[in-house]
Design a protein around this motif. Sequence first.
Motif, PDB file in Angstrom:
ATOM      1  N   LEU A   5       0.826  -1.202   0.000  1.00 47.69           N
ATOM      2  CA  LEU A   5       0.000   0.000   0.000  1.00 47.69           C
ATOM      3  C   LEU A   5       0.865   1.258   0.000  1.00 47.69           C
ATOM      4  CD1 LEU A   5      -2.728   1.466   0.305  1.00 47.69           C
ATOM      5  CD2 LEU A   5      -2.523   1.164   2.773  1.00 47.69           C
ATOM      6  N   SER A   6       1.879   1.274   0.845  1.00 52.33           N
ATOM      7  CA  SER A   6       2.648   2.517   0.927  1.00 52.33           C
ATOM      8  C   SER A   6       3.489   2.705  -0.336  1.00 52.33           C
ATOM      9  CB  SER A   6       3.475   2.580   2.217  1.00 52.33           C
ATOM     10  OG  SER A   6       4.622   1.812   2.120  1.00 52.33           O
ATOM     11  N   GLY A   7       3.901   1.586  -0.967  1.00 56.01           N
ATOM     12  CA  GLY A   7       4.582   1.702  -2.255  1.00 56.01           C
ATOM     13  C   GLY A   7       3.670   2.342  -3.294  1.00 56.01           C
ATOM     14  N   TYR A   8       2.426   1.891  -3.319  1.00 55.49           N
ATOM     15  CA  TYR A   8       1.452   2.436  -4.275  1.00 55.49           C
ATOM     16  C   TYR A   8       1.218   3.927  -4.039  1.00 55.49           C
ATOM     17  CZ  TYR A   8      -3.069   3.233  -6.522  1.00 55.49           C
ATOM     18  OH  TYR A   8      -4.091   3.737  -7.281  1.00 55.49           O
ATOM     19  N   LEU A   9       1.044   4.297  -2.762  1.00 61.08           N
ATOM     20  CA  LEU A   9       0.783   5.705  -2.453  1.00 61.08           C
ATOM     21  C   LEU A   9       1.981   6.588  -2.815  1.00 61.08           C
ATOM     22  CD1 LEU A   9      -1.139   5.343   0.924  1.00 61.08           C
ATOM     23  CD2 LEU A   9      -2.079   5.940  -1.305  1.00 61.08           C
ATOM     24  N   ASN A  10       3.176   6.025  -2.648  1.00 61.36           N
ATOM     25  CA  ASN A  10       4.370   6.799  -3.030  1.00 61.36           C
ATOM     26  C   ASN A  10       4.429   7.033  -4.533  1.00 61.36           C
ATOM     27  OD1 ASN A  10       5.540   7.394  -0.599  1.00 61.36           O
ATOM     28  ND2 ASN A  10       6.646   5.435  -0.486  1.00 61.36           N
ATOM     29  N   THR A  11       4.065   5.999  -5.302  1.00 65.91           N
ATOM     30  CA  THR A  11       4.052   6.179  -6.766  1.00 65.91           C
ATOM     31  C   THR A  11       3.063   7.273  -7.143  1.00 65.91           C
ATOM     32  OG1 THR A  11       3.809   3.780  -6.627  1.00 65.91           O
ATOM     33  CG2 THR A  11       4.324   4.707  -8.781  1.00 65.91           C
ATOM     34  N   LEU A  12       1.903   7.255  -6.480  1.00 63.42           N
ATOM     35  CA  LEU A  12       0.899   8.282  -6.761  1.00 63.42           C
ATOM     36  C   LEU A  12       1.462   9.665  -6.470  1.00 63.42           C
ATOM     37  CD1 LEU A  12      -2.544   7.090  -5.385  1.00 63.42           C
ATOM     38  CD2 LEU A  12      -1.714   7.087  -7.717  1.00 63.42           C
ATOM     39  N   ARG A  13       2.076   9.785  -5.301  1.00 63.44           N
ATOM     40  CA  ARG A  13       2.613  11.087  -4.898  1.00 63.44           C
ATOM     41  C   ARG A  13       3.625  11.578  -5.916  1.00 63.44           C
ATOM     42  NH1 ARG A  13       3.046   9.288   0.408  1.00 63.44           N
ATOM     43  NH2 ARG A  13       0.893   9.633   1.045  1.00 63.44           N
TER      44      ARG A  13
END
Lengths: 111, 226
Positions: free
Chosen positions: B24-32
């Motif tokens: 999840l945090s990997g995904y959110l970082n990509t979004l950011r």
Amino acid sequence: MKLENTKAQMRKGVLELCILSIIAEKEAYPSDIIGKLKEAELIVVEGTLYPLLTRLKNAGLLHYNWKESRSGPPRKYYHLTDEGQSFLGELQNTWETLVNAVGQTTKNIKS
Amino acid sequence: MNKILNINLGGYPFTIDDDAYQHLSGYLNTLRKHFSSSEGSEEITSDIEARMAELLVERLDNRQIVSMPDIEGVIDIMGKPEDFGAEGFSEPASAAQGEEEYQTGKRLFRDTENKVVGGVCSGLSAYFGIEDPIWMRVAFVVAFFTIGFSLLIYIILLFIVPEAKTASDRLAMKGKKVNIKNIAKQIEDEIDNFGETISNLGNDFSGQESKKKILKALPPAEHEML
């Protein structure tokens, strides 16, 4: 030439019109908007909506209020600003013209 | 057994498996990262977080712990940044495309692709904008018989003038701007030339003589293939 790209471009063009129309009908919160767009198969992934909403809001066409919800944290409810209303009016006119134009130029194609 | 964490996602509390959390945090970082260049990036990502939290709550029903399949399912619904990049979100044109160029000015190189001896005359011709290097060669030869020291000048130039090795050298040699478009054109021209050489050779491909010529025309790496 990728068919999927062209389709996406076509949808992209009308997406703003549809979002503004949904919000114009009734104050809406993103999940409501997503529900309607998905029903109409206008968006494939939900992530598409959020940057668009923020862009429309930053352009002064939308505004939101925080509202309490029964099941969880407060939600953003969007409504049109006056500018958004007239923007939507313009878009609707353009859309009607387009529908006529496209209808006229493609009427001879028999599938 | 799996380590669990307690997190706050979009205002909802979750208990989540460690691996699911990493995903999840990997995904959110990509979004950011994806939205970092656009206005209101913080707002976009926090809206997305809130929506993901909602979807997770729906999925969990009465379960206690968020696990990997839940996160994967929610990411499928939200989509990867490249999926919604094509729809509705127009990225600002990056400055790296199009206008990037290095202004180098004209420089003297030896044009070893059009050489007779060392490419000095053809390089000089390119530098002065003379179409056909033959005139420069004639001038050198005439000077050798009249003044006498042009051979010495030639030899000195042969040693001190660098060879035009790269496409950008070749552009600088002709005083053209070194940008992506020009380099691409230069490379295309060179490939065309190379193709011509090959097809010319192909026409009289008989005997050792032409094979030697091919070996000479090909870059060293391709020798082994023949």
